[in-house]
Structures are given as C-alpha cells and as structure tokens.
Design a protein around this motif. Structure first.
Motif, PDB file in Angstrom:
ATOM      1  N   ILE A   1       0.833  -1.200   0.000  1.00 26.78           N
ATOM      2  CA  ILE A   1       0.000   0.000   0.000  1.00 26.78           C
ATOM      3  C   ILE A   1       0.870   1.254   0.000  1.00 26.78           C
ATOM      4  CG2 ILE A   1      -1.633   1.348   1.386  1.00 26.78           C
ATOM      5  CD1 ILE A   1      -2.919  -1.290   2.234  1.00 26.78           C
TER       6      ILE A   1
ATOM      7  N   ARG B   1      -2.100  -3.912  -5.660  1.00 30.14           N
ATOM      8  CA  ARG B   1      -2.411  -2.886  -4.664  1.00 30.14           C
ATOM      9  C   ARG B   1      -3.861  -3.019  -4.190  1.00 30.14           C
ATOM     10  NH1 ARG B   1       0.237   1.600  -3.671  1.00 30.14           N
ATOM     11  NH2 ARG B   1      -1.673   2.849  -3.740  1.00 30.14           N
TER      12      ARG B   1
ATOM     13  N   GLU C   1       2.129   3.227  -7.408  1.00 33.42           N
ATOM     14  CA  GLU C   1       1.879   2.418  -8.598  1.00 33.42           C
ATOM     15  C   GLU C   1       3.038   2.522  -9.593  1.00 33.42           C
ATOM     16  OE1 GLU C   1      -0.993   2.804 -12.417  1.00 33.42           O
ATOM     17  OE2 GLU C   1      -2.043   2.759 -10.475  1.00 33.42           O
TER      18      GLU C   1
END
Length: 218
Positions: free
Chosen positions: A91, A112, A95
């Motif tokens: 987390i 994710r 990305e």
C-alpha cells in the motif's frame, strides 16, 4: 500442468477423492484410477509462497509471462519492498514504482487492490466465508478475474470443490475425454462437473494432468 501423485503417502481426503472420482461411470474415471491419489492443491510456483498476498502477487505477475520473466519481476518486487510482500508495504509503494519493476498498470493496480482488501480485514474473514462469497469479493478487485480467484480457492485455501469452468485447459481436457467435435463451452462444462462433486478441485487437477500427459507424451 503436471500432476503430483501422492501414492502411499496420500491423505485421507486424497484417497477419498481418488476413490470417488475413479468409481464413476465417466470418461475421466479411467485416468483417475491409472493415476491414483494426487495433491490437488500443488501450486507449482517457482518462488516461496507463504501468505495470501504473496500467492496473489506471483499469480498476477505470472499472467501471460514465461516462468523466468515472472520470477525475475517477483524477485525485484520482493527486493523493492525490503524482503517481504506485506499489506502495509504494498500500500505504501506507489503504482509507478511497481510499474518500474516491470509490472503492467493493470497488474500493479490488482496487487495494490488486493493489499487494500487485505487491509480491510478480508483475510481475517476467509475461514467463515463460502467459496462463492470469497470469489465475489476477489473479482470485485480490478484485474482479478474468476480464474485467479478460483485458483486461489483451490491452491492456497485448499478448498476441495472448486471448478474453473472458464479454464481453457480444463475445457480442452473434457473435450478430448468426451470425444467432442467442438470445444465444450464454459456453461456445458460447469454442468458436466456436477458429477464430480464434492471433489471438483481434484477433478480439475486430474484434468490438467491428463492434458499435460496428452501433449507431452513420454
């Protein structure tokens, strides 16, 4: 996918599944009897897997990639996260940082998304959830399809009655065994699988093994 035969080391469940599936008046039964008890939950992953998130991470990474390429990306992800794939670390990783390791945008978002689902307590509820409830929550995560969810139920949660009707190898194996002129449809093979309850995970593994042996003789 090869089949792991367990022979004299078979568990009670493995023996029961082999006896049930091998006793049916069905085209799969002779292969089951010839093969004997198997480990239906073997993942055949080339990396060490412990937690559900680790399982999903490699399963997602490996889609449409060679084993070598998937393993290399997995090792880069583990190194980037400091040695372990955990909910908190995934987390906390952006990305783009995951994409820089070789992951596509969809795969990075899927991993994710699963980490966020785990952070919401999903993994703590697995033991009290049915197969269909688990699958419904998993496929709600973008990038996680029914096949991945079903393999998780089979290979990580070790649920004995899961059947991936959309799996191309399963459909190809049934088509060959039943001598059909055309590849059986997902709906038809789902109906076909009812005979194999309550051991459809085992039937799936036998089907995978049958197709592997058919395509890799000797």
């Amino acid at each position: 996918m090869t089949t792991t035969r367990t022979g004299k080391h078979a568990t009670k469940e493995q023996r029961a599944a082999a006896e049930h599936l091998g006793s049916l008046d069905d085209s799969l039964a002779p292969w089951v009897r010839a093969t004997g008890p198997i480990d239906a939950y073997e993942t055949h992953f080339p990396v060490q897997i412990g937690t559900p998130l680790e399982w999903f991470s490699f399963a997602i990474i490996s889609r449409q990639l060679s084993r070598a390429a998937a393993t290399a990306i997995h090792h880069r992800l583990v190194a980037r996260l400091g040695g372990a794939i955990t909910t908190e670390l995934v987390i906390a990783t952006g990305e783009q940082a995951m994409r820089d390791l070789g992951l596509s945008r969809l795969k990075a978002r899927a991993i994710r998304g699963l980490a966020e689902l785990a952070d919401d307590g999903f993994l703590d509820r697995l033991g009290a959830m049915s197969d269909s409830e688990i699958q419904a929550q998993l496929v709600a995560v973008p990038g996680v399809g029914p096949s991945t969810a079903q393999r998780f139920l089979m290979q990580h949660l070790r649920r004995p009655d899961v059947f991936p009707a959309g799996d191309l190898a399963v459909r190809a194996a049934v088509t060959e065994l039943d001598g059909l002129d055309r590849t059986i449809t997902p709906m038809a093979v789902e109906q076909r699988s009812e005979l194999w309850r309550p051991y459809r995970s085992y039937a799936t593994s036998y089907l995978w093994g049958y197709l592997w042996e058919l395509r890799h003789p000797g």
